[in-house]
Enzyme design. Sequence first.
Site, mmCIF file in Angstrom:
data_model
loop_
_atom_site.group_PDB
_atom_site.id
_atom_site.type_symbol
_atom_site.label_atom_id
_atom_site.label_comp_id
_atom_site.label_asym_id
_atom_site.label_seq_id
_atom_site.Cartn_x
_atom_site.Cartn_y
_atom_site.Cartn_z
ATOM 1 N N CYS A 81 -23.921 20.276 -10.234
ATOM 2 C CA CYS A 81 -23.022 21.354 -10.679
ATOM 3 C C CYS A 81 -23.544 22.050 -11.930
ATOM 4 C CB CYS A 81 -21.632 20.794 -10.955
ATOM 5 S SG CYS A 81 -20.934 19.855 -9.592
ATOM 6 N N CYS A 200 -10.555 21.407 -6.934
ATOM 7 C CA CYS A 200 -11.194 22.703 -6.729
ATOM 8 C C CYS A 200 -11.577 22.862 -5.264
ATOM 9 C CB CYS A 200 -12.428 22.842 -7.624
ATOM 10 S SG CYS A 200 -13.772 21.707 -7.222
#
Length: 382
Positions: A81, A200
């Site tokens: 990420c 998310c």
Amino acid sequence: MTENVYVVSAAMIPFGKHRTSSYVGLAVSPLIDALQSAGVQKSDVDAVYVGHAYGGMMTGQRITKEIGLGTVPTVNIDNACSGGATALHEAWMAIGQGLIDVAVVIGVEKLTQFGGGTLPLSPEDREVKQGIVMPAVYAMRATRYLHDTEATVEDLALVSVKARRHGALNPFAQFRKEVTVEEVLAARSIADPLTLLMCCPTGDGAAVIVLASERARNRLGTPRGMRVAASVLHSGQVAEGYRDMTKPEITYESAHDAYAQAGIGPGELDMIETHDAFSIAELVYYEALGLTEKQSAVALLRDGRTTFGGDVVVNPSGGLLAKGHPVGASGVAQVAEAFWQLTGQAGARQVTDARWALTHVTGGGTAGLDHGACTIHIFEAA
């Protein structure tokens, strides 16, 4: 560093499920937009840095060749990420050391290729073999945090409510519909106590920024921009056995170094884009980023001090919870949001008189490490 480094333009596509697009198809449009808005010709570009995790070989070269941007070094970077933010860090290093003048940073990811579910992790990792995927990690973190503090599961929902409220103002957000605490709590359980709306979404996206030295910025005549006041990249430190999951030490240490490099403290920040992949993360990172003392984050949330009109606006874009989290693109998209905020281009979600911004993104879960990587940037309007 011997040279000041500036972000002189930013562009991105709305995050979402672009099932028919390739990595190239996702990234070419914002690449053209970022170059044009900076007034940068292809011949001005000295290097290209591309963050992605699942794009395969030569993703950067496959993108840049579409616009005839070749010959210059193109570096593909996977740091989970944190890949896009790591790409920015590498570009900042090269310009700051005086090696180059203009760099393009691309973050791109296409997660719909996996058909849903959790992110694929390394099958060689011993914790992954035992089922410790990301929702499980953050569910354990949330359970411990609720046990140790006065925070409740309603507070976890309140994080998602704030994110969706911010995201409703952002045309680039994957989710633009506000939700209530009751709706968040009633959503499908993913990993107790986390519901679907506390996690998310998967999706696709691309974001691009252009960086320039002060010399190049003057030559280009870019009227608006922001100075990179700090760029910090840390890797995790291995620790076997007990670890306090509510104290992500890699973020604590990275934030400490970033504030020292920028010469400011957290009280001077006007906005933050933080890695809220799950709602509990935002509370934990309030503390790790120095906004408050450990185990006291919930008061900031309940009192509205991290939304518009508060002390500092955290995730004005909607964050990962509302904007979406195509992993390799997320770190660059955070910087795009900071650019728009510090240059007064954020529209309905504009933070009033924004001067200082911080972006924070962690990368990867690996056995024995808090996170594999953490990248923090601090920017000043310039």
